[in-house]
Design a protein around this motif. Structure first.
Motif, PDB file in Angstrom:
ATOM      1  N   ASP A 106       8.000 -10.442  -0.490  1.00 31.33           N
ATOM      2  CA  ASP A 106       8.747  -9.783  -2.250  1.00 31.33           C
ATOM      3  C   ASP A 106       8.080  -8.745  -2.147  1.00 31.33           C
ATOM      4  OD1 ASP A 106      11.187 -11.624  -0.974  1.00 31.33           O
ATOM      5  OD2 ASP A 106       9.880 -12.695  -2.078  1.00 31.33           O
ATOM      6  N   ASP A 107       9.073  -7.619  -2.479  1.00 28.71           N
ATOM      7  CA  ASP A 107       8.609  -6.694  -3.939  1.00 28.71           C
ATOM      8  C   ASP A 107       8.677  -6.931  -5.628  1.00 28.71           C
ATOM      9  OD1 ASP A 107       8.464  -3.649  -4.241  1.00 28.71           O
ATOM     10  OD2 ASP A 107       9.870  -4.201  -5.084  1.00 28.71           O
ATOM     11  N   PRO A 108       8.067  -6.258  -6.161  1.00 27.50           N
ATOM     12  CA  PRO A 108       8.130  -7.036  -7.446  1.00 27.50           C
ATOM     13  C   PRO A 108       8.827  -6.559  -8.220  1.00 27.50           C
ATOM     14  CG  PRO A 108       6.145  -6.249  -6.840  1.00 27.50           C
ATOM     15  CD  PRO A 108       6.487  -5.844  -6.244  1.00 27.50           C
ATOM     16  N   HIS A 109       9.294  -5.590  -8.151  1.00 28.91           N
ATOM     17  CA  HIS A 109      10.383  -4.584  -8.501  1.00 28.91           C
ATOM     18  C   HIS A 109      11.584  -4.310  -7.987  1.00 28.91           C
ATOM     19  CE1 HIS A 109       6.408  -3.606 -10.533  1.00 28.91           C
ATOM     20  NE2 HIS A 109       6.302  -2.422  -9.250  1.00 28.91           N
ATOM     21  N   ILE A 110      12.105  -4.529  -6.570  1.00 30.65           N
ATOM     22  CA  ILE A 110      13.217  -4.401  -6.146  1.00 30.65           C
ATOM     23  C   ILE A 110      13.618  -5.764  -6.007  1.00 30.65           C
ATOM     24  CG2 ILE A 110      14.873  -3.137  -4.851  1.00 30.65           C
ATOM     25  CD1 ILE A 110      12.803  -0.937  -5.063  1.00 30.65           C
ATOM     26  N   PRO A 111      14.392  -6.639  -6.453  1.00 31.63           N
ATOM     27  CA  PRO A 111      14.221  -7.871  -5.641  1.00 31.63           C
ATOM     28  C   PRO A 111      15.082  -7.398  -4.489  1.00 31.63           C
ATOM     29  CG  PRO A 111      14.993  -8.374  -7.977  1.00 31.63           C
ATOM     30  CD  PRO A 111      14.938  -6.906  -8.110  1.00 31.63           C
ATOM     31  N   GLY A 112      14.927  -9.053  -3.040  1.00 31.15           N
ATOM     32  CA  GLY A 112      15.621  -8.269  -1.376  1.00 31.15           C
ATOM     33  C   GLY A 112      15.179  -7.526  -0.814  1.00 31.15           C
ATOM     34  N   PHE A 113      13.688  -7.033  -1.449  1.00 35.83           N
ATOM     35  CA  PHE A 113      13.058  -6.068  -0.725  1.00 35.83           C
ATOM     36  C   PHE A 113      11.759  -6.577  -0.383  1.00 35.83           C
ATOM     37  CE2 PHE A 113      10.440  -1.809   0.446  1.00 35.83           C
ATOM     38  CZ  PHE A 113      11.579  -1.500   0.554  1.00 35.83           C
ATOM     39  N   PHE A 114      11.994  -6.540   1.537  1.00 36.42           N
ATOM     40  CA  PHE A 114      10.532  -7.418   1.232  1.00 36.42           C
ATOM     41  C   PHE A 114       9.675  -6.596   2.622  1.00 36.42           C
ATOM     42  CE2 PHE A 114       8.311  -9.918   4.404  1.00 36.42           C
ATOM     43  CZ  PHE A 114       7.615 -11.611   3.776  1.00 36.42           C
ATOM     44  N   TRP A 115       8.054  -6.553   1.854  1.00 37.91           N
ATOM     45  CA  TRP A 115       7.103  -5.504   2.824  1.00 37.91           C
ATOM     46  C   TRP A 115       6.959  -6.312   3.898  1.00 37.91           C
ATOM     47  CZ3 TRP A 115       5.658  -0.246   1.820  1.00 37.91           C
ATOM     48  CH2 TRP A 115       6.531  -0.170  -0.048  1.00 37.91           C
ATOM     49  N   LEU A 116       6.727  -5.324   5.390  1.00 39.50           N
ATOM     50  CA  LEU A 116       5.778  -6.064   6.264  1.00 39.50           C
ATOM     51  C   LEU A 116       4.891  -4.590   6.901  1.00 39.50           C
ATOM     52  CD1 LEU A 116       4.765  -7.936   8.416  1.00 39.50           C
ATOM     53  CD2 LEU A 116       6.969  -7.409   9.485  1.00 39.50           C
ATOM     54  N   ALA A 117       3.821  -3.839   6.335  1.00 38.14           N
ATOM     55  CA  ALA A 117       4.007  -2.695   6.879  1.00 38.14           C
ATOM     56  C   ALA A 117       2.168  -2.607   6.329  1.00 38.14           C
ATOM     57  CB  ALA A 117       4.327  -2.207   5.570  1.00 38.14           C
ATOM     58  N   GLY A 118       1.616  -1.210   6.689  1.00 38.43           N
ATOM     59  CA  GLY A 118      -0.097  -1.144   6.648  1.00 38.43           C
ATOM     60  C   GLY A 118      -0.738  -2.494   7.539  1.00 38.43           C
ATOM     61  N   GLN A 119      -0.378  -2.343   9.080  1.00 33.79           N
ATOM     62  CA  GLN A 119      -0.713  -2.669   9.621  1.00 33.79           C
ATOM     63  C   GLN A 119      -2.230  -2.213  10.305  1.00 33.79           C
ATOM     64  OE1 GLN A 119       2.330  -2.922   9.511  1.00 33.79           O
ATOM     65  NE2 GLN A 119       3.028  -4.792  10.290  1.00 33.79           N
ATOM     66  N   GLY A 120      -2.634  -1.120   9.795  1.00 37.56           N
ATOM     67  CA  GLY A 120      -3.680  -0.254   9.912  1.00 37.56           C
ATOM     68  C   GLY A 120      -4.001   0.256  11.678  1.00 37.56           C
ATOM     69  N   GLY A 121      -4.557  -0.405  11.997  1.00 38.97           N
ATOM     70  CA  GLY A 121      -4.876  -0.238  13.777  1.00 38.97           C
ATOM     71  C   GLY A 121      -5.145  -1.872  14.037  1.00 38.97           C
ATOM     72  N   ALA A 122      -4.471  -2.809  14.298  1.00 36.44           N
ATOM     73  CA  ALA A 122      -4.545  -4.005  14.428  1.00 36.44           C
ATOM     74  C   ALA A 122      -2.987  -4.712  14.289  1.00 36.44           C
ATOM     75  CB  ALA A 122      -4.852  -4.412  13.487  1.00 36.44           C
ATOM     76  N   GLY A 123      -1.946  -3.314  14.688  1.00 38.78           N
ATOM     77  CA  GLY A 123      -0.860  -3.676  14.591  1.00 38.78           C
ATOM     78  C   GLY A 123      -0.178  -4.835  15.287  1.00 38.78           C
ATOM     79  N   ILE A 124      -0.728  -4.576  17.183  1.00 37.82           N
ATOM     80  CA  ILE A 124      -0.399  -5.067  17.543  1.00 37.82           C
ATOM     81  C   ILE A 124      -0.940  -6.107  18.441  1.00 37.82           C
ATOM     82  CG2 ILE A 124      -0.382  -5.376  20.874  1.00 37.82           C
ATOM     83  CD1 ILE A 124      -0.231  -2.010  20.396  1.00 37.82           C
ATOM     84  N   SER A 125      -2.521  -6.163  18.116  1.00 38.96           N
ATOM     85  CA  SER A 125      -3.408  -7.919  18.165  1.00 38.96           C
ATOM     86  C   SER A 125      -3.061  -8.978  17.095  1.00 38.96           C
ATOM     87  CB  SER A 125      -4.826  -7.310  17.954  1.00 38.96           C
ATOM     88  OG  SER A 125      -4.735  -6.497  17.089  1.00 38.96           O
ATOM     89  N   THR A 126      -2.477  -8.456  15.948  1.00 35.04           N
ATOM     90  CA  THR A 126      -1.842  -9.100  15.370  1.00 35.04           C
ATOM     91  C   THR A 126      -0.110  -9.737  14.583  1.00 35.04           C
ATOM     92  OG1 THR A 126      -2.494  -7.907  12.979  1.00 35.04           O
ATOM     93  CG2 THR A 126      -4.135  -8.922  13.745  1.00 35.04           C
ATOM     94  N   SER A 127       0.463  -8.830  15.578  1.00 36.90           N
ATOM     95  CA  SER A 127       1.787  -9.199  15.843  1.00 36.90           C
ATOM     96  C   SER A 127       2.210 -10.232  15.462  1.00 36.90           C
ATOM     97  CB  SER A 127       2.640  -8.083  16.493  1.00 36.90           C
ATOM     98  OG  SER A 127       2.020  -8.819  17.414  1.00 36.90           O
ATOM     99  N   PRO A 128       1.366 -11.458  16.528  1.00 38.77           N
ATOM    100  CA  PRO A 128       2.174 -12.875  15.908  1.00 38.77           C
ATOM    101  C   PRO A 128       1.894 -13.869  14.596  1.00 38.77           C
ATOM    102  CG  PRO A 128       0.884 -12.533  18.548  1.00 38.77           C
ATOM    103  CD  PRO A 128       0.248 -11.139  17.247  1.00 38.77           C
ATOM    104  N   ALA A 129       0.102 -13.250  14.493  1.00 34.74           N
ATOM    105  CA  ALA A 129      -0.238 -13.853  13.323  1.00 34.74           C
ATOM    106  C   ALA A 129       1.071 -13.859  12.037  1.00 34.74           C
ATOM    107  CB  ALA A 129      -0.886 -13.628  12.804  1.00 34.74           C
ATOM    108  N   LEU A 130       1.446 -11.907  11.644  1.00 34.44           N
ATOM    109  CA  LEU A 130       1.859 -11.339  10.721  1.00 34.44           C
ATOM    110  C   LEU A 130       3.288 -11.501  10.572  1.00 34.44           C
ATOM    111  CD1 LEU A 130      -0.275  -7.904  10.518  1.00 34.44           C
ATOM    112  CD2 LEU A 130      -0.006 -10.173   9.184  1.00 34.44           C
ATOM    113  N   GLY A 131       3.915 -12.034  12.445  1.00 29.95           N
ATOM    114  CA  GLY A 131       5.101 -12.574  12.212  1.00 29.95           C
ATOM    115  C   GLY A 131       5.457 -13.902  11.786  1.00 29.95           C
ATOM    116  N   GLN A 132       4.781 -14.381  11.893  1.00 22.47           N
ATOM    117  CA  GLN A 132       4.335 -16.128  11.894  1.00 22.47           C
ATOM    118  C   GLN A 132       4.544 -16.188  10.055  1.00 22.47           C
ATOM    119  OE1 GLN A 132       3.230 -18.967  14.006  1.00 22.47           O
ATOM    120  NE2 GLN A 132       2.004 -17.027  15.484  1.00 22.47           N
ATOM    121  N   ILE A 133       4.113 -14.990   9.756  1.00 28.73           N
ATOM    122  CA  ILE A 133       3.539 -15.529   7.829  1.00 28.73           C
ATOM    123  C   ILE A 133       4.784 -14.947   7.436  1.00 28.73           C
ATOM    124  CG2 ILE A 133       1.953 -13.818   6.207  1.00 28.73           C
ATOM    125  CD1 ILE A 133      -0.363 -14.433   8.027  1.00 28.73           C
TER     126      ILE A 133
END
Length: 372
Positions: free
Chosen positions: A320-347
């Motif tokens: 959750d963004d600390p300044h805008i309620p209702g705004f949630f981040w899922l970004a900045g995966q670098g070069g591992a977005g595909i290989s970590t997508s199951p973990a980050l999707g679950q988190i």
């Protein structure tokens, strides 16, 4: 006006995996928006799509371990094809860096990742394109391999749609309402959606989306990576050998159909865009191939570039963004977005549904870490 419990902005691997894991938790009043006509267009669809299970960063190692468990034990009916093969991943070094092999293998094994120490002969027998005089040894990660990215993306979205998630392509966000101090609506070129929760899975455009909601950029930086396909010589016989990274000379090669693909592993900061390969980087990888392998590059059959987006501390931004309620981040995966997508999707799903996760200390990923 349409309504949704959650609106996900971004139809790449991050948004798709989140939609999938949300739907598995019974959260299906979700609309996923993708500006392009093709899902996974900018980053996911332009990746070399490999996964090395081990990583020297303990946070990334956690993501990789969780994700490999998913890839190796896919839910029933997830996909009709193999999502991750058994080709393995090989990292090689020059003779002057041979000491790094023993150190890395020891650490990887200590972390519980299947890893083999290969000498120069073993490396060149498995990857005959390399020149033995330039190889001091390698680390072979037997449990790693190539990911079928298009099949993975399609499977995530197929199952999400089956549970009721809506996927809209060609849907560009034109505005975000924060009535009453929180997200209340998302406006697009296809109409508006009333929602109490917007998930920022916009990749290279993550900061731009945040600014649209009234936020100050976190510093998510897109970086361009270049890939080329040189013509195969007559003597080349396609075979199953692993994705190979030359750590000392900073490039990678991997078999691709009747030829190979190669990259100088560039990370050039660039504004969010439809990335195109730069001439200097194309020339650089052609030179690296000719210098350190037995391939020659008389021409380039195909070339492309993709964007990999990084937060200032190189860790993903999830929460959750600390300044805008209702705004949630899922970004900045670098070069591992595909290989970590199951973990980050679950988190991300656990954080959205229950406000916490047992998979990792959520404070490591909080966007709040960039405040003040």
């Amino acid at each position: 006006m349409a309504t949704a419990d959650i609106v996900i902005v971004g139809g790449g691997i991050a948004g798709a995996s989140l939609a999938y894991f949300l739907s598995r938790r019974g959260v299906s009043d979700v609309i996923l928006l993708e500006r392009e006509s093709t899902l996974g267009y900018h980053s996911s669809g332009r990746s070399a799509a490999i996964s090395r299970e081990w990583n020297e960063d303990p946070v990334m190692l956690t993501f990789k371990r969780i994700s490999h468990q998913f890839f190796r034990n896919l839910p029933e009916d997830f996909s009709d094809v193999t999502i991750m093969d058994d080709a393995g991943v090989l990292d090689v070094v020059a003779p002057e860096d041979a000491h790094l092999v023993e150190q890395t293998v020891a650490q990887s094994l200590a972390d519980g990742v299947a890893t083999e120490h290969w000498n120069s002969r073993q490396v060149c027998e498995r990857v005959p394109l390399l020149k033995p005089e330039h190889v001091g040894g390698g680390m072979y990660y037997a449990s790693s391999g190539n990911i079928a990215i298009h099949e993975l993306l399609s499977a995530y979205l197929k199952h999400a749609r089956a549970k009721g998630v809506q996927v809209r392509t060609g849907a560009e966000v034109t505005g975000i309402d924060c009535t009453g101090g929180r997200v209340s609506a998302v406006h697009t070129n296809q109409g508006s959606i009333h929602t109490p929760c917007l998930v920022n899975a916009a990749g290279a455009w993550a900061d731009s989306l945040y600014v649209m909601a009234g936020g100050t950029p976190l510093g998510i930086t897109p970086k361009r990576r270049t890939i080329i396909v040189p013509p195969a010589p007559d003597w080349y016989q396609p075979s199953v050998w692993p994705h190979t990274t030359d750590i000392s000379h900073h490039f990678y090669i991997k078999p691709e159909g009747q030829s190979i693909i190669a990259s100088p592993m560039d990370e050039d900061p660039i504004e969010p865009c439809d990335a195109r390969p730069g001439d200097l980087r194309v020339a650089e990888i052609a030179d690296l191939i000719e210098r350190w392998t037995t391939f020659s590059v008389p021409s380039i059959e195909h070339k492309w570039a993709g964007l990999r987006s990084f937060a200032p501390d190189q860790q993903p931004v999830i929460g959750d963004d600390p300044h805008i309620p209702g705004f949630f981040w899922l970004a900045g995966q670098g070069g591992a977005g595909i290989s970590t997508s199951p973990a980050l999707g679950q988190i991300a799903t656990e954080l959205l549904v229950q406000g916490d996760t047992e998979l990792i200390d959520k404070r490591i990923l909080w966007p709040e870490r960039f405040s003040g």
